[in-house]
Design a protein around this motif. Structure first.
Motif, PDB file in Angstrom:
ATOM      1  N   THR A   1       7.536 -43.969 -52.711  1.00  0.00           N
ATOM      2  CA  THR A   1       6.372 -43.290 -53.258  1.00  0.00           C
ATOM      3  C   THR A   1       6.078 -43.839 -54.649  1.00  0.00           C
ATOM      4  OG1 THR A   1       5.379 -41.109 -53.652  1.00  0.00           O
ATOM      5  CG2 THR A   1       7.712 -41.368 -54.214  1.00  0.00           C
ATOM      6  N   HIS A   2       4.892 -43.522 -55.161  1.00  0.00           N
ATOM      7  CA  HIS A   2       4.446 -43.999 -56.474  1.00  0.00           C
ATOM      8  C   HIS A   2       3.839 -42.828 -57.251  1.00  0.00           C
ATOM      9  CE1 HIS A   2       4.712 -48.276 -55.245  1.00  0.00           C
ATOM     10  NE2 HIS A   2       4.110 -47.913 -54.118  1.00  0.00           N
TER      11      HIS A   2
ATOM     12  N   THR B   1      13.655 -33.178 -51.853  1.00  0.00           N
ATOM     13  CA  THR B   1      14.638 -32.999 -52.916  1.00  0.00           C
ATOM     14  C   THR B   1      14.970 -34.302 -53.633  1.00  0.00           C
ATOM     15  OG1 THR B   1      16.399 -33.192 -51.249  1.00  0.00           O
ATOM     16  CG2 THR B   1      15.705 -30.964 -51.870  1.00  0.00           C
ATOM     17  N   THR B   2      14.625 -35.447 -53.016  1.00  0.00           N
ATOM     18  CA  THR B   2      14.856 -36.758 -53.632  1.00  0.00           C
ATOM     19  C   THR B   2      13.615 -37.615 -53.477  1.00  0.00           C
ATOM     20  OG1 THR B   2      17.229 -36.725 -53.141  1.00  0.00           O
ATOM     21  CG2 THR B   2      16.248 -38.871 -53.589  1.00  0.00           C
ATOM     22  N   VAL B   3      13.178 -38.224 -54.579  1.00  0.00           N
ATOM     23  CA  VAL B   3      12.072 -39.177 -54.524  1.00  0.00           C
ATOM     24  C   VAL B   3      12.579 -40.557 -54.940  1.00  0.00           C
ATOM     25  CG1 VAL B   3      10.196 -37.542 -54.901  1.00  0.00           C
ATOM     26  CG2 VAL B   3      11.307 -38.580 -56.877  1.00  0.00           C
ATOM     27  N   VAL B   4      12.142 -41.557 -54.196  1.00  0.00           N
ATOM     28  CA  VAL B   4      12.322 -42.948 -54.598  1.00  0.00           C
ATOM     29  C   VAL B   4      10.990 -43.359 -55.213  1.00  0.00           C
ATOM     30  CG1 VAL B   4      12.774 -45.300 -53.815  1.00  0.00           C
ATOM     31  CG2 VAL B   4      14.062 -43.384 -52.841  1.00  0.00           C
ATOM     32  N   ASP B   5      10.906 -43.232 -56.531  1.00  0.00           N
ATOM     33  CA  ASP B   5       9.641 -43.382 -57.246  1.00  0.00           C
ATOM     34  C   ASP B   5       9.529 -44.808 -57.782  1.00  0.00           C
ATOM     35  OD1 ASP B   5       7.313 -43.137 -58.628  1.00  0.00           O
ATOM     36  OD2 ASP B   5       8.052 -41.679 -60.094  1.00  0.00           O
TER      37      ASP B   5
ATOM     38  N   GLY C   1       2.071 -43.584 -52.113  1.00  0.00           N
ATOM     39  CA  GLY C   1       1.491 -42.868 -53.243  1.00  0.00           C
ATOM     40  C   GLY C   1       0.459 -41.834 -52.842  1.00  0.00           C
ATOM     41  N   TRP C   2       0.045 -41.031 -53.826  1.00  0.00           N
ATOM     42  CA  TRP C   2      -0.902 -39.948 -53.590  1.00  0.00           C
ATOM     43  C   TRP C   2      -2.306 -40.454 -53.287  1.00  0.00           C
ATOM     44  CZ3 TRP C   2      -0.058 -35.392 -57.553  1.00  0.00           C
ATOM     45  CH2 TRP C   2       0.987 -34.593 -57.101  1.00  0.00           C
TER      46      TRP C   2
ATOM     47  N   SER D   1      -2.868 -43.455 -51.404  1.00  0.00           N
ATOM     48  CA  SER D   1      -2.877 -44.102 -50.091  1.00  0.00           C
ATOM     49  C   SER D   1      -2.502 -43.140 -48.973  1.00  0.00           C
ATOM     50  CB  SER D   1      -1.922 -45.302 -50.079  1.00  0.00           C
ATOM     51  OG  SER D   1      -0.589 -44.894 -50.278  1.00  0.00           O
ATOM     52  N   SER D   2      -1.980 -41.964 -49.313  1.00  0.00           N
ATOM     53  CA  SER D   2      -1.694 -40.951 -48.290  1.00  0.00           C
ATOM     54  C   SER D   2      -2.212 -39.582 -48.689  1.00  0.00           C
ATOM     55  CB  SER D   2      -0.192 -40.854 -48.025  1.00  0.00           C
ATOM     56  OG  SER D   2       0.479 -40.293 -49.140  1.00  0.00           O
ATOM     57  N   ASP D   3      -2.419 -39.388 -49.991  1.00  0.00           N
ATOM     58  CA  ASP D   3      -2.974 -38.148 -50.552  1.00  0.00           C
ATOM     59  C   ASP D   3      -2.076 -36.931 -50.352  1.00  0.00           C
ATOM     60  OD1 ASP D   3      -5.803 -39.079 -51.462  1.00  0.00           O
ATOM     61  OD2 ASP D   3      -5.577 -39.854 -49.447  1.00  0.00           O
ATOM     62  N   THR D   4      -0.795 -37.168 -50.115  1.00  0.00           N
ATOM     63  CA  THR D   4       0.144 -36.059 -49.984  1.00  0.00           C
ATOM     64  C   THR D   4       1.561 -36.554 -50.230  1.00  0.00           C
ATOM     65  OG1 THR D   4       1.077 -34.396 -48.481  1.00  0.00           O
ATOM     66  CG2 THR D   4       0.343 -36.449 -47.488  1.00  0.00           C
ATOM     67  N   PRO D   5       2.412 -35.726 -50.873  1.00  0.00           N
ATOM     68  CA  PRO D   5       3.833 -36.052 -50.967  1.00  0.00           C
ATOM     69  C   PRO D   5       4.666 -35.312 -49.919  1.00  0.00           C
ATOM     70  CG  PRO D   5       3.361 -34.325 -52.515  1.00  0.00           C
ATOM     71  CD  PRO D   5       2.074 -34.585 -51.739  1.00  0.00           C
ATOM     72  N   ARG D   6       4.010 -34.651 -48.971  1.00  0.00           N
ATOM     73  CA  ARG D   6       4.728 -33.776 -48.036  1.00  0.00           C
ATOM     74  C   ARG D   6       5.372 -34.613 -46.926  1.00  0.00           C
ATOM     75  NH1 ARG D   6       0.177 -31.020 -49.586  1.00  0.00           N
ATOM     76  NH2 ARG D   6      -1.068 -31.707 -47.809  1.00  0.00           N
TER      77      ARG D   6
END
Length: 519
Positions: A65-66, A119-123, A333-334, A336-341
């Motif tokens: 994710t970004h 609970t974990t993001v690879v940012d 990213g938010w 290219s997908s518009d969601t972090p879910r």
């Protein structure tokens, strides 16, 4: 004091039990899972959660994710990757962002991830036009304070923008080319020195929750010295090296045009593949490429929602599974997908690959996609020894779901209902490192509304410079539209689009067909 969850339905995602729910007790002592089993003895001082009518699962791992794209959520549509990047990662005119702004953006990003069970993001943090220690520290401090677990990168490109994609420069005038080549680029040694300092400075922050990772943007965007150096440095420290790979057909063509081979073959030729390496996307791979990745134990972060929105193509899920390649899942990213879910991504992965093969034995299983969203994502992030499954000794990163909701009524196979029926509304508790960070939808660590209000305070400034950079970078759009058409019609041994017809068939749009953002 310890926490005891009694008589819960538990999906451990551990070897042997996988996604099959079991009735178990869990004891959490400090940061760790201290015991799992039926009928654990209650210890004086235990805080008890009644697990009946509840489902306990590992927390989700957002494996690619970004956070930068938080500011573009909902802004763009109907552009392929290379055109879309002109606006979300503008090569001209993007102002440097202050640490205060980055802190507000990062907290907003972490907030929505946590509230959806991530609970974990690879940012893969990319700051335009450049990244420095002050900006990186703002991200790290934000994640430490809000309570999420994260791999945070220093994303880097050190090849001139117009030299990363074939056919573009031939459609641009000399002045535009000169402006694009005016960007300042780091050397391989400068990036590796920065990264080694970042590892020492930020690695293990937040009692081990926050770690730095290497992130060369992509093979075509970085010099070979940087690529090999980054992979070697990640291996030396046992951390992740995160790289974009073969997201689009354009990148398939790029490998042949630039190197006379596929991009995985090129990475193998310069000794830039390892167990520590994760490739984001990996759509336009050949069977030989998949074999190379399997031989080097490279992981893939699959981002089906982003891939669909950008029209990038469909990853060969079963071929990767058959080859033994580790597959995690990411939202990207938010913008290219518009969601972090990630739960939406898990469901999409479960559904999408059923229409790419008529053989039902080759369709994804619920256990496979749940593994991709948990333990396999942890393996991709080099964190599988501590998170990703519910096992004694691992960190207590877990989710508690209410089974009395409509999403789980009538109760059937709980793992199937989690994937196909649940929309996140049944989520009661989110725990990271043994600490409840979301309680019935409310963040416990910071003022949730304060985070939203602070970020919204930046909106006039954000919109002003977005409008300005959109106009400024529109100059590249016709050239990228022409390049896209050339690449999509190029002969290819594979096809990863759902349209199985000849790409050169009548009825496809001409070179001017990518919608222009600015009239």
């Amino acid at each position: 004091m310890s926490l005891l969850i009694r008589q819960a339905n538990v999906i451990t995602m551990s070897e042997g039990s996988g996604s099959s729910p079991q009735t178990l007790d869990l004891r959490i002592d400090g940061q760790n899972i201290a015991a799992i089993g039926p009928n654990l003895e209650q210890i004086p001082g235990d805080e008890v959660i009644d697990g009946r009518d509840r489902l306990v699962t590992p927390g989700f791992i957002n494996a690619h994710t970004h956070s930068w794209e938080s500011i573009y959520k909902g802004r763009y549509d109907n552009m392929p990757l290379e055109a879309w990047q002109l606006y979300t990662y503008p090569p001209l005119g993007a102002p440097p962002r202050s640490p205060d702004f980055i802190r507000a953006r990062s907290q907003l990003f972490a907030l929505e991830n946590l509230k959806s069970g991530v609970t974990t993001v690879v940012d893969d943090v990319l700051e335009t036009p450049s990244l420095d220690f002050g900006q990186l520290e703002a991200v790290v401090d934000s994640y430490d304070e809000i309570g999420i677990r994260a791999n945070v990168s220093g994303h880097v490109k050190n090849v001139p923008f117009l030299d990363t994609t074939p056919y573009v420069s031939e459609h641009l005038d000399r002045e535009t080319i000169a402006r694009a080549h005016g960007e300042s680029l780091v050397t391989a040694n400068e990036y590796l020195d920065f990264s080694e300092q970042a590892i020492r400075r930020f690695g293990g922050r937040g009692n081990g929750r926050i770690n730095y990772m290497l992130a060369p943007s992509a093979p075509q965007r970085c010099t070979p010295e940087l690529l090999t150096g980054a992979v070697a440095l990640a291996g030396r420290y046992g951390i992740e090296c995160h790289i974009h790979m073969l997201e689009t057909k354009t990148q398939l063509v790029t490998g042949q045009e630039f190197y006379g081979m596929s991009l995985p073959q090129y990475m193998q030729s310069i000794d830039a593949l390892s167990r520590n390496t994760t490739f984001a996307h990996g759509i336009w791979v050949t069977d030989e490429d998949i074999e190379i990745l399997a031989d080097h134990e490279v992981s893939i972060s699959h981002n089906p929602i982003s891939n669909l929105k950008l029209g990038s193509g469909i990853l060969p899920w079963r071929k990767y599974q058959d080859a033994g390649v580790n597959l995690g899942l990411g939202t990207d990213g938010w913008s290219s997908s518009d969601t972090p879910r990630l739960l939406e991504v898990i469901k999409m992965a479960s559904l999408l690959h059923k229409v790419t093969d008529s053989d039902t034995d080759r369709w994804p299983t619920v256990e496979e996609t749940l593994r991709a969203g948990t333990i396999n994502g942890a393996r991709s992030a080099m964190l599988d020894r501590s998170i990703g499954s519910l096992e004694v000794g691992k960190r207590a990163d877990l989710l508690i779901w209410d089974l009395k909701t409509l999403n789980f009524t009538p109760r059937q196979r709980l793992d199937h209902q989690l994937v196909y029926s649940e929309n996140g509304s049944s989520l009661e508790y989110v725990m990271v490192d043994g600490r409840i960070v979301v309680d019935h939808g409310t963040l416990t660590t910071l003022d949730e509304q304060g985070i939203v209000d602070e970020f919204n305070g930046y909106l006039p400034e954000i919109h002003a410079w977005q409008d300005r950079t959109d106009q400024l970078n529109q100059v590249f759009h016709p050239a990228f539209a022409a390049m896209y058409e050339t690449c999509r019609h190029a002969p290819s041994p594979i096809n990863r689009w759902a349209d199985m017809s000849d790409a050169n068939a009548a009825g496809h749009r001409p070179a001017s067909g990518i919608p222009s953002l600015v009239s």
